[in-house]
Motif scaffolding. Structure first.
Motif: not given
Length: 303
Positions: A64, A288, A291, A295, A297, A299
């Motif tokens: 990540s 951001r 994310e 919720d 992320r 990767s």
């Protein structure tokens, strides 16, 4: 420009495009409003893809860690950098899938059948070390929801699924809108290397290299037909043998293309400095935001 399909076969006179296990995008494209095995609206049509198969679930390393230069995610010049591009694209699909399921949960409606978000590789810019180690199968994105309970809805539920699917498509598009214009311009520039005399000369060694390995594939069309056969038969060992052969036999051509591509990329960045400056600010902020809001992320596949 680079095209988006699940592991396609090249057509005569053209190099193949984004590759992954056959079928990874078949239903995802339905989620984002695109047709199966086709390019997004801003990209050229893809070569025919083999019949769909589920994405692989074998463990593949991911990270990540954001790259030092975020523009590498949008304008890849090497196979290694396409891992960043895969991650960025998959991040949008992951957020869209989360938005889809949140919308449906509010109406107590199941998600329509679709494959989970997956990393989708390029073959115009092949990541040969990754192919050598992991083969041609796709990799489901970490954090993807369990899709085993997905099913078509009936009656009013079908309308809910349609509305939530449109909501999800708008989520992915809102991320892509930050970078897709400059990325499309880059892929159009990069596609010129398919007919570069040095690249074409280097590709002439592909068939003899395959023959040395007792593989009946005088060109990429024949080679990907063999890959199709192995994957459809569930022949994992045979598919990995072909992956290792592809990595070795494509390396001379990709070495030449990589040199040409890096020089082209340097010129492209200089010519599009204003767009790239805007991207450096807007893209990290959008990631951001996603994310936090969904919720999820970001990767990237890794070796």
């Amino acid at each position: 420009m680079s095209r988006r399909t699940p592991f396609p076969r090249p057509t005569a006179g053209r190099h193949s495009t984004r590759l992954v296990a056959a079928g990874v995008l078949t239903c995802l494209t339905g989620l984002t409003g695109l047709t199966a095995c086709s390019a997004p609206p801003e990209q050229t049509a893809a070569a025919p893809a083999p019949p769909p198969r589920p994405a692989a679930t074998a463990a593949v390393a991911v990270t990540s860690a954001m790259p030092a230069d975020v523009v590498d995610m949008v304008l890849p010049t090497t196979g290694e950098q396409t891992r960043l591009t895969q991650g960025l694209d998959a991040f949008g699909r992951l957020a869209a899938d989360k938005a889809l399921r949140t919308c449906l949960a509010e109406h107590r409606t199941p998600a329509p059948p679709h494959e989970p978000p997956a990393f989708v590789r390029f073959s115009d810019i092949p990541d040969l070390p990754f192919i050598d180690r992991n083969g041609f199968n796709g990799v489901i994105v970490p954090g993807a929801a369990d899709s085993t309970g997905d099913r078509p809805a009936e009656g009013a539920g079908r309308g809910v699924q349609d509305r939530c699917t449109k909501t999800a498509a708008s989520v992915e598009q809102s991320l892509r809108s930050v970078y897709v214009a400059v990325q499309s311009s880059w892929f159009q520039e990069e596609s010129s290397l398919r007919t570069h005399p040095r690249a074409l000369a280097a590709l002439k060694g592909f068939g003899p290299c395959m023959a040395d390995r007792k593989i009946a594939a005088p060109d990429e069309n024949a080679f990907f037909a063999l890959v199709d056969q192995r994957m459809q038969a569930g022949d994992t060992t045979g598919e990995h043998v072909l992956a290792r052969a592809y990595s070795a036999c494509m390396k001379p051509a990709e070495d030449v293309r990589s040199e040409l591509r890096k020089a082209l990329g340097t010129r492209f960045r200089a010519d599009h400095r204003q767009e790239i400056d805007a991207l450096n600010t807007a893209l990290p902020a959008k990631i951001r935001e996603f994310e936090r809001r969904y919720d999820v992320r970001i990767s990237f596949p890794a070796l």
